[in-house]
Design a protein around this motif. Structure first.
Motif: not given
Length: 552
Positions: A403-410, A422-439
């Motif tokens: 699960i990855c999240v990008r928002s003003v809240y990150v 650097a491991a958690a947030i990509t250069e374009d500000r996506w947060l890698r949560t490390g949690d596994i899920g399905v959309l």
């Protein structure tokens, strides 16, 4: 013929009115730290400004405990005095850290707001930490002052803390009395200046300090105001309800209580009723009855214990909103709540979020949760959620991934930890949560928490920290810590320990050893001692799945 009511269509139209051009919550895309992110056009820019404006709520209750009531006017005056004292007596300036180490109190909240007046950074340390953990946290964020309650003051006294330590019971009241006259100090800040640091357990074995900006916390307030406005639309009201009373049962060093309960209430004019002491379902129910609580967000563990009571003995008619927070909840628990707790029949919601997100990333409405008990809902306003593969590519609908999240809240990142950031947030500000899920059709389902994470009663516990602690014991050769199912806590901590010999140590000795070094909720409750090496795969990694068998 009357057309049937379509709640999804109604919600879509209401959202369009509220967030479209000219709407109260008009959304626009702006550059935030180098990435295009949806933000509210009409938004606050400074938490200190919100404190100054809060006096307009006058003598309404802002903070309530069993022993005292603090109106908005009284709170603002006390915060102003405390901020002047911290500035003039202790030299606190913009960007300095103000450490807070305490159980839930009104003074905790006042210290947070005093920090915001000064452009300082409030650091919420975990009140359950042991002296060793406290020493690490203080050294890590280096506060200019440390504000503690009496219980934590005794722990701090064991340490070589080289900063002023102020007690909530004695020092703060004296300072507020001494500096009770003067104007409210307000320091100019930028939206992306840091405002607060909250610690989250770290996979590297040390807690990490998630840094939340002014923008992050202000956006969380906007998120709650938007939800209130959307709820008013469904109720056919022109304005959201006023005079609500929110019950606070989670620690203030968590985003659930600080960012998402106490802070927004300063803006909405509602009351935060602070439950103090260890969780007791009867005391909580009597507090709901006495204070006419309208809104409560509980951990699933709290809800489970609530259901052990005879709820017919209490007047819970004031409750209008009930949410399950901080941990996944089972379909069985949701069903029991709807059967026994009146508010849950129509108003039970859940969400998915993490400290690094400041607030929820997804939210499940009552209707959606009833239809899909395993969902944690859809992305909240302003948040984008993707499920990605190991290469960072979005996977098709219905496929499991990270699960990855990008928002003003990150969050901005982790305090003084560029590698972890650097491991958690990509250069374009996506947060890698490390949690596994399905959309699936826009709804998120969690299929696993972070690879090794143990979720004990709403608290995140990472095995590495406990393993490193155990391995300090001279009799321990190696060990593996896992989470095993528990009917009340969700999971409890279990340790498989490889010792030098059968007589080298005992479970009791290891339990006492860890209890002296890490917070109580991290101490293993289940133990196995062996002289056989841990099972490992071809790359040398411990095979935790094989260790997990046979703990029932």
């Amino acid at each position: 013929m009357t057309k049937p009511f379509d709640p999804q269509a109604f919600a879509a139209a209401a959202v369009a009115r509220l967030t479209g051009p000219g709407g109260r919550f008009e959304m626009v895309v702006e550059d935030v730290l180098g990435a295009p992110v949806p933000v509210m056009r009409h938004r606050g820019r400074s938490l200190g400004d919100l404190l100054a404006a809060s006096v307009s709520w006058g003598e309404r209750d802002y903070l309530v405990t069993e022993e005292r009531r603090l109106s908005f006017t009284e709170h603002a005056a006390a915060v102003g005095a405390l901020a002047r004292a911290l500035r003039d007596r202790y030299g606190v300036e913009k960007g300095d850290r103000i450490g807070i180490l305490a159980a839930n109190t009104a003074e905790w909240v006042m210290t947070f707001w005093a920090a915001q007046c000064l452009g300082a950074i409030a650091v919420g340390y975990n009140a359950w930490w042991t002296p060793r953990e406290i020493a690490y946290g203080v050294e890590h964020t280096k506060p200019a002052v440390l504000v503690v309650d009496a219980k934590r003051a005794a722990l701090v006294a064991e340490l070589d803390i080289r900063v002023p330590v102020l007690t909530m019971e004695h020092d703060l009241p004296a300072l507020i009395d001494e500096f009770d006259s003067g104007t409210l100090p307000l320091t100019e800040v930028e939206e992306d200046d840091p405002a607060v640091v909250l610690y989250t357990s770290g996979t590297s074995g040390r807690p990490k300090g998630a840094v939340h900006s002014q923008r992050n916390v202000l956006a969380v307030i906007g998120y709650h105001q938007f939800n209130d406005a959307l709820g008013a639309e469904f109720a056919g009201a022109t304005e959201p309800p006023s005079g609500r009373r929110f019950l606070l049962t989670s620690p203030l060093f968590h985003i659930a209580s600080l960012h998402n309960l106490v802070v927004p209430r300063l803006v909405t004019g509602d009351t935060a009723v602070i439950y103090q002491g260890s969780y007791d379902a009867d005391r909580v129910l009597r507090l709901i009855e006495r204070e006419r609580i309208t809104n409560w967000g509980a951990m699933p563990t709290m809800a489970t214990r609530l259901l052990e009571q005879d709820l017919s003995r209490y007047d819970l008619s004031s409750l209008a909103s009930f949410s399950l927070n901080s941990a996944p909840s089972s379909a069985a628990l949701q069903h029991q709540l709807r059967e026994q707790l009146p508010v849950a029949k129509t108003a039970l919601v859940t969400s998915y979020g993490l400290t690094e997100c400041s607030t929820a990333a997804t939210l499940a409405s009552p209707a959606e949760l009833a239809a899909f008990p395993d969902t944690v809902g859809r992305p909240v306003i302003g948040a984008a959620v993707q499920v990605r593969d190991n290469a960072g590519n979005a996977v098709p609908d219905g496929t499991e991934g990270e699960i990855c999240v990008r928002s003003v809240y990150v969050m901005l990142g982790y305090w003084d930890d560029a590698a972890a950031t650097a491991a958690a947030i990509t250069e374009d500000r996506w947060l890698r949560t490390g949690d596994i899920g399905v959309l699936t059709d826009g709804r998120l389902r969690l299929s696993g928490r972070r690879s090794d994470l143990i979720l004990r009663g709403g608290e995140n516990v990472y095995p590495t920290e406990i393993e490193q602690c155990l391995e300090e014991h001279p009799a321990v050769r190696e060990c593996a810590v896992i989470g095993v199912p528990h009917p009340d806590l969700g999971q409890q901590v279990a340790a498989l320990v490889v010792v030098e010999s059968a007589s080298a140590t005992t479970e009791e000795e290891l339990q006492a050893f860890t209890a002296e070094r890490i917070a109580y909720y991290k101490v293993p409750a289940r133990w196995r001692l062996t002289t056989t090496a841990l099972p490992r795969n071809a790359t040398g990694k411990v095979m935790r799945t094989s260790i997990a068998h046979g703990w029932d």
